[in-house]
Design a protein around this motif. Structure first.
Motif, PDB file in Angstrom:
ATOM      1  N   UNK A 151     -63.280 -45.710  20.229  1.00 46.93           N
ATOM      2  CA  UNK A 151     -62.678 -44.629  19.461  1.00 46.93           C
ATOM      3  C   UNK A 151     -63.818 -43.884  18.791  1.00 46.93           C
ATOM      4  N   UNK A 152     -64.175 -42.719  19.305  1.00 46.12           N
ATOM      5  CA  UNK A 152     -65.327 -41.993  18.752  1.00 46.12           C
ATOM      6  C   UNK A 152     -64.908 -40.907  17.774  1.00 46.12           C
ATOM      7  N   UNK A 153     -63.670 -41.005  17.247  1.00 41.95           N
ATOM      8  CA  UNK A 153     -63.325 -40.110  16.144  1.00 41.95           C
ATOM      9  C   UNK A 153     -64.255 -40.369  14.963  1.00 41.95           C
ATOM     10  N   UNK A 154     -64.777 -41.597  14.874  1.00 40.85           N
ATOM     11  CA  UNK A 154     -65.729 -41.892  13.798  1.00 40.85           C
ATOM     12  C   UNK A 154     -66.905 -42.652  14.385  1.00 40.85           C
ATOM     13  N   UNK A 155     -68.004 -42.649  13.656  1.00 41.31           N
ATOM     14  CA  UNK A 155     -69.273 -43.137  14.185  1.00 41.31           C
ATOM     15  C   UNK A 155     -69.360 -44.671  14.055  1.00 41.31           C
ATOM     16  N   UNK A 156     -69.945 -45.150  12.999  1.00 42.00           N
ATOM     17  CA  UNK A 156     -70.021 -46.590  12.689  1.00 42.00           C
ATOM     18  C   UNK A 156     -70.433 -47.433  13.904  1.00 42.00           C
ATOM     19  N   UNK A 213     -72.338 -53.419  11.425  1.00 39.93           N
ATOM     20  CA  UNK A 213     -71.908 -52.048  11.219  1.00 39.93           C
ATOM     21  C   UNK A 213     -72.083 -51.693   9.757  1.00 39.93           C
ATOM     22  N   UNK A 214     -72.210 -50.406   9.503  1.00 45.89           N
ATOM     23  CA  UNK A 214     -72.384 -49.943   8.134  1.00 45.89           C
ATOM     24  C   UNK A 214     -71.145 -49.160   7.708  1.00 45.89           C
ATOM     25  N   UNK A 215     -70.443 -49.702   6.708  1.00 41.53           N
ATOM     26  CA  UNK A 215     -69.259 -49.007   6.200  1.00 41.53           C
ATOM     27  C   UNK A 215     -69.670 -48.195   4.986  1.00 41.53           C
ATOM     28  N   UNK A 217     -69.491 -58.939  20.311  1.00 41.15           N
ATOM     29  CA  UNK A 217     -69.305 -57.491  20.459  1.00 41.15           C
ATOM     30  C   UNK A 217     -67.837 -57.137  20.287  1.00 41.15           C
ATOM     31  N   UNK A 218     -66.993 -57.960  20.895  1.00 43.97           N
ATOM     32  CA  UNK A 218     -65.556 -57.708  20.812  1.00 43.97           C
ATOM     33  C   UNK A 218     -65.040 -57.852  19.381  1.00 43.97           C
ATOM     34  N   UNK A 219     -65.509 -58.899  18.691  1.00 46.98           N
ATOM     35  CA  UNK A 219     -65.065 -59.120  17.314  1.00 46.98           C
ATOM     36  C   UNK A 219     -65.542 -57.979  16.407  1.00 46.98           C
ATOM     37  N   UNK A 220     -66.771 -57.543  16.645  1.00 48.18           N
ATOM     38  CA  UNK A 220     -67.328 -56.459  15.845  1.00 48.18           C
ATOM     39  C   UNK A 220     -66.556 -55.157  16.097  1.00 48.18           C
ATOM     40  N   UNK A 221     -66.101 -54.992  17.335  1.00 48.35           N
ATOM     41  CA  UNK A 221     -65.295 -53.815  17.672  1.00 48.35           C
ATOM     42  C   UNK A 221     -63.984 -53.819  16.889  1.00 48.35           C
ATOM     43  N   UNK A 222     -63.357 -54.978  16.813  1.00 50.55           N
ATOM     44  CA  UNK A 222     -62.105 -55.079  16.056  1.00 50.55           C
ATOM     45  C   UNK A 222     -62.359 -54.793  14.576  1.00 50.55           C
ATOM     46  N   UNK A 231     -62.811 -51.078  14.035  1.00 50.45           N
ATOM     47  CA  UNK A 231     -61.550 -50.346  14.049  1.00 50.45           C
ATOM     48  C   UNK A 231     -60.771 -50.576  12.761  1.00 50.45           C
ATOM     49  N   UNK A 232     -60.857 -51.811  12.242  1.00 49.74           N
ATOM     50  CA  UNK A 232     -60.177 -52.139  10.986  1.00 49.74           C
ATOM     51  C   UNK A 232     -60.786 -51.324   9.836  1.00 49.74           C
ATOM     52  N   UNK A 233     -62.118 -51.238   9.798  1.00 50.76           N
ATOM     53  CA  UNK A 233     -62.775 -50.458   8.744  1.00 50.76           C
ATOM     54  C   UNK A 233     -62.439 -48.972   8.903  1.00 50.76           C
ATOM     55  N   UNK A 234     -62.363 -48.513  10.160  1.00 52.70           N
ATOM     56  CA  UNK A 234     -61.972 -47.120  10.408  1.00 52.70           C
ATOM     57  C   UNK A 234     -60.591 -46.847   9.823  1.00 52.70           C
ATOM     58  N   UNK A 235     -59.712 -47.804  10.012  1.00 56.48           N
ATOM     59  CA  UNK A 235     -58.354 -47.701   9.467  1.00 56.48           C
ATOM     60  C   UNK A 235     -58.404 -47.646   7.937  1.00 56.48           C
ATOM     61  N   UNK A 236     -59.141 -48.624   7.350  1.00 58.68           N
ATOM     62  CA  UNK A 236     -59.196 -48.707   5.894  1.00 58.68           C
ATOM     63  C   UNK A 236     -59.816 -47.462   5.266  1.00 58.68           C
ATOM     64  N   UNK A 237     -60.758 -46.876   5.993  1.00 57.44           N
ATOM     65  CA  UNK A 237     -61.436 -45.707   5.442  1.00 57.44           C
ATOM     66  C   UNK A 237     -60.754 -44.400   5.844  1.00 57.44           C
ATOM     67  N   UNK A 238     -59.609 -44.515   6.532  1.00 55.09           N
ATOM     68  CA  UNK A 238     -58.869 -43.300   6.905  1.00 55.09           C
ATOM     69  C   UNK A 238     -59.604 -42.439   7.903  1.00 55.09           C
ATOM     70  N   UNK A 239     -60.384 -43.089   8.789  1.00 58.34           N
ATOM     71  CA  UNK A 239     -61.164 -42.320   9.760  1.00 58.34           C
ATOM     72  C   UNK A 239     -60.397 -42.080  11.064  1.00 58.34           C
ATOM     73  N   UNK A 240     -59.206 -42.672  11.163  1.00 62.96           N
ATOM     74  CA  UNK A 240     -58.447 -42.541  12.413  1.00 62.96           C
ATOM     75  C   UNK A 240     -57.353 -41.490  12.245  1.00 62.96           C
ATOM     76  N   UNK A 241     -57.785 -40.269  12.109  1.00 60.35           N
ATOM     77  CA  UNK A 241     -56.888 -39.150  11.877  1.00 60.35           C
ATOM     78  C   UNK A 241     -56.079 -38.855  13.142  1.00 60.35           C
ATOM     79  N   UNK A 242     -54.748 -38.960  13.030  1.00 59.04           N
ATOM     80  CA  UNK A 242     -53.901 -38.767  14.220  1.00 59.04           C
ATOM     81  C   UNK A 242     -53.893 -37.334  14.713  1.00 59.04           C
TER      82      UNK A 242
END
Lengths: 582, 582
Positions: B288-293, B319-321, B399-404, B407-418
């Protein structure tokens, strides 16, 4: 890059350009010093010329080429010295500079030409080669075009295309279902839909108002010439409509297709004919009205002349074949043989030739005087030079035989012009049909068809007389589709199931969800479904639907190309808890 | 006649006209002397007013009305005294003159409102009622619109829509088939297609050049949240193309949909990212490249500090939040719990808070000095106020765990704009995937995917390294579809089957027809298939595909509305020579 242009694209204005084309070698013609290749793709043919200007290496490559090789050719567009006006690209040719063989081809099992030397079976086995032939490709192009235009029209009329499920529930009513064993629900089965009928009605209950779908349907029936186990339906449903609204809408669809696909504008409203009239006048519920030749009922005027065939017949009827009074003995014998074929099954044929001198010559001269025959001729509007053909026997059977005879005469007289289209709505179908085998009525269309309000009282006294709000669209004697105004009242639907001999439990088990739905505000609704394969086939001027289907099955339901159906692993059956019976 | 207008149609300019509307009673509001009905159909809502001018009889009828009754109302369009600007018909109301109840309704099992009180199961059982709700109807309207626009685009690009068969042949390769017993060929079975892959390739061999189909596909897999046993694919194939041609074409399709459906113009080319890079930077083949991280690989710089978790790890990455340096103990514990969930399975989480004063606070303070942590922060581009999250372990797993976690941090930070869409081509997939269970390679996509020419030599030495001409379209972390350039050479296809562990006989039995076809001039070709359900669901802003399907199945593959699958008659099984195992 494989191409700059397609093989159907280059014209005189491209002369001088360097182009790249890719395609199949349709043919190689060696004319001494020059060689011409014809390169083919879906879009057309382009001539490639190999001559003194061609690099030596390329000349050698050309010697290795065979039919159906796939090549990429780079070269210059040249004006032809002798142009070919029959070919859209006939003004030019390509002076080849570079050739790459992209793939070789073995010698094809049959020629890839409009008229091929391949038999039916061979062409089915190598269907991917058969599809390369122009006439077959054109059928699928027509199908594509019609599909897009149907969508355009219906979308424009606010219909929504909604996909209904393919894995549904088996019901014993109607034709035989294909069933699909469920692994996750062991011992249980889905069925493939014979049509999305109940789902489209549910969509009306949902308020979708106008629905359509171009959708595969499935019937596990023994196959006839024009049947496939899977076929495609244009399935439509509308809410808040009566019969006229539906007919108008789909007359609009038909007219749109006539116009954009066939270039024909039909100005008049399509005629509507009650089922009973179609049967009396044409002996068929899908009369071909491109030509007249209506039946005349002679039963009343032919009795009592000691001709036992007529005297014992429930029905005697005839048709008048114009200007066939000069038919020879041999021709008449052939017609007699025709009606006696087992699938038609008439016992014999009586003819009356209307001679030019006003006299009559009949095979029943022994029983009927010239005066008698004159009465027939008058009743039938037969003129000097015409031929009257008469059949007699049990009514339904004789009407059917006479219908076949009529179609045969239409054929012989060249009245079935494939470029003429005569659409017709057949209306007022009977709701029920007597099933002699099971001694019960079943639904002529399906159990959701509504009866005419004014006929409902007949359910108690003469159920076979109840007419339905049902209609068929017939074009040139082909039933293109049909439909009905549906029942939307749960009580009436329950009654209907009762009349069809369902117990309350059976009705509930099979269609309970629909009757439940009717309890929550079902709107009045109706619709139609059209056979897409048949419609395309009619517009393509074909007699069978097989050639408008990319990968059809044969009469045993087999796909001989991929060799299916086939045995499966026991492991697969185990997972489904299934066993083959020996 | 049921209506002159729909319930969404009337405006101020209709005032004074007598109209007829039909629809459902959405609500009844009784305000003393006046009663207001809201009438609903697919097109909108219209207010009906019952007041002193209304005939007495009609007033009585209104008392009997309930929610979801279907009525026909005749009346005059009146300008409202208090207009409702939120309703398209809010300027007017209908002064009722005549009311006909077309059908009653029992009290619905849940309210027909945007937010309903019905639970999932109830809504599925009465799906036809659930479909009346605005949000669900809108999803299907979107689906219809997208379907028409996809066809419009592809038709405009000369693609032909060609229907391929549903009754095909079972192959053990890939996911599990649904099979269909054949009655006419006893003991044999058809299979429902998992995709029309081989048929579309045959159509290319036939020279159709550009093919598409919006088509149902079937997989008998155990269902997860976002899986259905039947789903819809936008299936496409092109001849004489390389990878860029295909990507350009379908980027065009995506851009067309973005524009006409979402009103978004994407000016830049979609980025392309090799699979290996996607895995390194995002731990996912559908980032999901809507956000960097992006991930930073710390493996080399964290070893040798006596922290055994890192020292023994194959991979350490973080990753850096941004601006999360103030996360509380509780928040950090929650994140640790998150990564420890069995489906993610990390052993623990190391954090580093980058304090505003330039110091660091880490859960691994015991092992790492401020200097060490500063190096991490620099490498990760972390600034004061940021939070660094680090996982360690076996590489693929981490890698897989870090990906999850990302995505969780993206959610928490509101980076997954629909409302933001970030399309991406992931390219250069590996051709083969090692199957640890069966100790063999299998095809990552399918056995018809072509290897990159420059990697073919690796087949002998390191087959897992061979890259494919394969690509996926990913939007916002959702794999919308993918495809490949196919093999078109029969020798290479045979080799490929060999590498996949097929014996010559197996390959021939299952795919002989395709390899035969390749002998007769198969053109270079490639294509793609897109998940239509997913694409609609993404555009609808939904997380599941279920609500863009009219009649979906539940997680046990059941349609609870029609109660399918179900038992069938023994007679049906007898005809198929099948028996249920006990």
């Amino acid at each position: 890059m494989y191409r700059t242009h397609t093989c159907g694209e280059l014209r005189i204005e491209h002369v001088g350009q360097e182009v790249v084309l890719s395609g199949w070698i349709q043919g190689v013609r060696n004319l001494g010093g020059m060689t011409f290749l014809t390169l083919r793709d879906r879009y057309g043919l382009t001539q490639i010329v190999i001559d003194d200007n061609t690099p030596e290496e390329l000349k050698k490559q050309v010697e290795e080429l065979g039919r159906e090789f796939v090549v990429k050719i780079t070269g210059e567009v040249i004006e032809r010295s002798s142009k070919n006006s029959k070919m859209p690209t006939g003004d030019i040719e390509i002076g080849a500079k570079e050739l790459v063989v992209l793939n070789k081809s073995e010698i094809p099992p049959f020629t890839i030409e409009d008229e091929t030397d391949g038999g039916d079976e061979l062409r089915m086995k190598y269907r991917y080669m058969d599809l390369r032939r122009n006439p077959v490709r054109k059928n699928l192009e027509l199908r594509h075009r019609m599909g897009q235009e149907i969508r355009k029209y219906l979308d424009g009329e606010m219909f929504m295309e909604i996909e209904t499920p393919y894995l549904i529930k088996s019901t014993p009513e109607g034709a035989r279902d294909f069933i699909v064993p469920s692994r996750m629900n062991q011992g249980e089965f889905y069925a493939l839909p014979q049509s999305p009928q109940t789902f489209k009605q549910l969509l009306m209950v949902s308020g979708f108002d106008r629905y359509f779908q171009i959708v595969k349907c499935f019937r596990d029936e023994d196959l006839r010439a024009d049947r496939q186990p899977e076929f495609t339906q244009i399935d439509c449903e509308m809410s808040f409509v009566d019969q006229d609204d539906v007919l108008n809408m789909f007359e609009g669809l038909a007219n749109h297709l006539f116009k954009v696909i066939k270039g024909i504008e039909i100005k008049e409203k399509f005629p509507q004919m009650p089922y009973s009239e179609a049967m009396e006048k044409y002996g068929s519920d899908k009369p071909d009205i491109r030509f007249d030749m209506q039946f005349v009922n002679l039963t009343d005027i032919v009795k009592g002349n000691n001709f036992v065939v007529f005297d014992t017949a429930e029905y005697v009827g005839g048709i008048c074949a114009q200007a066939c009074g000069n038919y020879t003995r041999k021709q008449l014998d052939k017609l007699t043989d025709f009606v006696r074929k087992p699938q038609i099954g008439a016992r014999g044929l009586v003819y009356v030739k209307c001679n030019e001198d006003g006299s009559f010559k009949s095979s029943a001269d022994k029983f009927f005087s010239q005066e008698d025959l004159k009465v027939w001729a008058e009743k039938m509007n037969a003129k000097a030079g015409d031929l009257i053909l008469v059949l007699a026997g049990e009514k339904a059977h004789t009407l059917n035989a006479l219908s076949e005879l009529r179609l045969e005469m239409g054929e012989q007289l060249g009245l079935k012009d494939k470029n003429k289209f005569a659409p017709l709505w057949v209306v007022d179908f009977p709701l029920l049909e007597w099933d002699e085998d099971n001694k019960r009525f079943h639904a002529m269309h399906h159990p959701f068809t509504s009866p005419k309000a004014e006929d409902i009282h007949l359910f108690e006294t003469d159920p076979g007389k109840v007419r339905a709000n049902a209609y068929d669209l017939v074009i040139n004697g082909v039933e293109i589709g049909g439909g009905s105004i549906r029942i939307h009242d749960d009580k009436l639907q329950q009654d209907m199931f009762k009349h069809l001999g369902f117990s309350e439990e059976e009705a509930k088990e099979q269609f309970g969800f629909l009757m439940d739905a009717f309890k929550y505000g079902a709107p009045p609704h109706g619709g139609a479904a059209f056979g897409f394969d048949r419609w395309v086939s009619l517009f393509a001027g074909l007699d069978s639907i097989r050639d408008v289907i990319a990968f059809p099955k044969n009469n045993s339901g087999r796909d001989v190309m991929i060799d299916s159906p086939s045995a499966v692993d026991n492991k697969q059956l185990d997972e489904l808890s299934l066993k083959l019976k020996k």
